[in-house]
Motif scaffolding. Structure first.
Motif, PDB file in Angstrom:
ATOM      1  N   PHE A  21      -5.747  56.632  57.049  1.00 20.17           N
ATOM      2  CA  PHE A  21      -6.545  57.475  58.213  1.00 20.17           C
ATOM      3  C   PHE A  21      -7.822  57.889  57.953  1.00 20.17           C
ATOM      4  O   PHE A  21      -8.707  58.032  59.288  1.00 20.17           O
ATOM      5  CB  PHE A  21      -5.743  58.869  58.318  1.00 20.17           C
ATOM      6  CG  PHE A  21      -5.730  59.583  59.402  1.00 20.17           C
ATOM      7  CD1 PHE A  21      -5.127  59.074  60.673  1.00 20.17           C
ATOM      8  CD2 PHE A  21      -6.668  60.342  59.574  1.00 20.17           C
ATOM      9  CE1 PHE A  21      -5.629  60.131  61.931  1.00 20.17           C
ATOM     10  CE2 PHE A  21      -6.998  61.492  59.972  1.00 20.17           C
ATOM     11  CZ  PHE A  21      -6.614  60.859  61.715  1.00 20.17           C
TER      12      PHE A  21
ATOM     13  N   THR B 221       4.483  49.809  62.168  1.00 24.03           N
ATOM     14  CA  THR B 221       5.160  51.209  61.234  1.00 24.03           C
ATOM     15  C   THR B 221       5.841  49.995  60.102  1.00 24.03           C
ATOM     16  O   THR B 221       5.927  51.003  58.927  1.00 24.03           O
ATOM     17  CB  THR B 221       6.358  51.464  62.235  1.00 24.03           C
ATOM     18  OG1 THR B 221       7.059  50.460  62.384  1.00 24.03           O
ATOM     19  CG2 THR B 221       5.530  52.647  63.195  1.00 24.03           C
TER      20      THR B 221
ATOM     21  N   THR C 106      -1.797  50.697  65.762  1.00 21.61           N
ATOM     22  CA  THR C 106      -0.915  50.777  64.898  1.00 21.61           C
ATOM     23  C   THR C 106       0.295  49.793  64.776  1.00 21.61           C
ATOM     24  O   THR C 106       1.418  49.996  65.392  1.00 21.61           O
ATOM     25  CB  THR C 106      -0.477  52.583  64.596  1.00 21.61           C
ATOM     26  OG1 THR C 106      -0.055  52.885  65.687  1.00 21.61           O
ATOM     27  CG2 THR C 106      -2.026  53.238  65.027  1.00 21.61           C
TER      28      THR C 106
ATOM     29  N   ASN D 106      -1.577  50.706  59.311  1.00 22.19           N
ATOM     30  CA  ASN D 106       0.066  51.248  59.317  1.00 22.19           C
ATOM     31  C   ASN D 106      -0.291  52.754  59.856  1.00 22.19           C
ATOM     32  O   ASN D 106      -0.906  53.594  59.038  1.00 22.19           O
ATOM     33  CB  ASN D 106       0.390  50.895  58.165  1.00 22.19           C
ATOM     34  CG  ASN D 106       1.665  51.393  57.931  1.00 22.19           C
ATOM     35  OD1 ASN D 106       2.395  52.140  58.699  1.00 22.19           O
ATOM     36  ND2 ASN D 106       2.850  50.934  57.350  1.00 22.19           N
ATOM     37  N   SER D 107       0.187  53.351  60.794  1.00 25.83           N
ATOM     38  CA  SER D 107       0.430  54.817  61.318  1.00 25.83           C
ATOM     39  C   SER D 107       0.811  56.026  59.505  1.00 25.83           C
ATOM     40  O   SER D 107       0.293  56.889  60.464  1.00 25.83           O
ATOM     41  CB  SER D 107       1.196  55.015  62.295  1.00 25.83           C
ATOM     42  OG  SER D 107       2.160  54.693  62.447  1.00 25.83           O
ATOM     43  N   SER D 108       1.607  55.710  58.508  1.00 26.69           N
ATOM     44  CA  SER D 108       2.103  55.923  57.669  1.00 26.69           C
ATOM     45  C   SER D 108       1.310  56.370  56.627  1.00 26.69           C
ATOM     46  O   SER D 108       1.989  57.082  55.752  1.00 26.69           O
ATOM     47  CB  SER D 108       3.636  55.634  57.898  1.00 26.69           C
ATOM     48  OG  SER D 108       3.556  54.630  57.102  1.00 26.69           O
TER      49      SER D 108
END
Length: 347
Positions: free
Chosen positions: A197, A220, A218, A190-192
């Protein structure tokens, strides 16, 4: 007369069902908590009952294991929910607005301490507490990048707690053992989720050093997990999943897609292996909870969060899922099978 008797019998039956169901309807009480209470033998005397707000980012096995460890170790330290301690537990269900609302409610309840399981929950509590209450973070990959502390040695803010780096090198060693000829690896997250990361960046570096091509995609939300996983499964030989709470909560969706393509998944947590991953070397999630409880107990007993160094959970172990490996036609190395805990054999 018969109608009255029938009605009365029906009413009694419904009341009996309601009575039996009541334990499951009691808010903020779970089996782990009751077991911790049952096992407690050294309940400490306190001047007044301590109030703790416990906020969990979302419901999935890894985070639930952390919560279990927290309850159990708090009891071991002499602090038992319902006796000398009141734990106000809430689940944010992975929604940022829920986390903010629940954090504000905990402040309104005038809790003495706040505990956040996973980065988004800890951030929400820290923002609402605004340095007025001690916040204990649990299972945070990068506390500094998340804005939770100024320094790992001396937090500076009224926040401390438990962190843990994913043992990426050990995890890639497992991948190499299982798939020594691997050439293409997919990474999905998930990029958020800021906690994932750093793990992804480390994983890409190690993969590159091993001559493995990485295809990164990724999502969202859980809504696009199936579609993205479908695309990725057509491009790679295996998938790596970092410490991503969104995917951890929807492993069944991911595994349904990857299994249809006969693509093995290598996640970072034991609970994710149990949910369909093939193998990993992971930090024991339960230990995160134990370490978190020890930090909170120390604060209750007089330590200052601003001066309390962030604790790193380092206990790791290999995990496999022999059932999943067999389904995918993968022969797990005998040496790995001997050392690892087989999550595929658990109920």
């Amino acid at each position: 007369m018969k109608k009255t008797t029938l009605f009365g019998s029906l009413l009694i039956f419904m009341l009996a069902i309601l009575f039996l169901a009541m334990p499951s309807l009691i808010k903020n009480r779970d089996m782990g908590n009751r077991q911790a209470v049952a096992n407690a033998t050294n309940v400490k005397k306190v001047d007044k009952k301590i109030k703790v707000g416990l906020l969990q980012f979302m419901d999935h096995p890894s985070l639930n294991e952390i919560r279990q460890g927290f309850y159990d170790q708090m009891a071991q330290r002499g602090y038992v929910d319902g006796q000398n301690l009141t734990i106000d537990f809430a689940n944010g269900q992975g929604d940022q607005s829920n986390l903010k609302m629940l954090s504000e409610k905990m402040m309104a309840n005038k809790d003495d301490y706040l505990v956040g399981i996973a980065t988004p929950a800890a951030q929400a509590l820290k923002n609402v507490a605004n340095d007025q209450l001690p916040v204990v973070m649990s299972a945070i990959s990068d506390p500094i990048a998340a804005g939770l502390v100024d320094s790992l040695e001396k937090p500076g803010k009224n926040v401390t707690g438990v962190s843990g780096d994913c043992p990426i090198e050990k995890q890639f060693d497992i991948i190499h053992q299982v798939m020594p000829e691997l050439k293409t690896l997919g990474i999905i997250y998930n990029s958020s989720e800021t906690n994932a990361f750093k793990t992804v960046q480390d994983a890409k570096k190690i993969a590159e050093s091993m001559g493995i091509k990485v295809v990164e995609k990724t999502i969202t939300s859980t809504n696009d997990l199936g579609q993205v996983a479908e695309q990725l499964s057509k491009e790679v030989e295996a998938l790596f999943v970092p410490n991503d709470n969104t995917i951890a909560s929807s492993m069944n969706t991911l595994i349904a897609v990857t299994n249809s393509h006969k693509i093995p998944v290598f996640p970072v947590a034991d609970a994710m292996v149990k949910a369909g991953g093939v193998a990993t070397v992971g930090i024991t999630q339960y230990q995160f909870g134990v370490d978190t409880a020890n930090v909170l107990a120390d604060l209750i007993e007089g330590k200052d969060a601003r001066e309390y160094p962030v604790v790193f959970t380092k206990e790791t172990a290999p995990y496999i899922n022999s059932k999943e490996a067999k389904l995918l036609g993968i022969q797990l190395p005998e040496e790995l099978v001997k050392k690892a805990k087989d999550m595929g054999k658990e109920g």
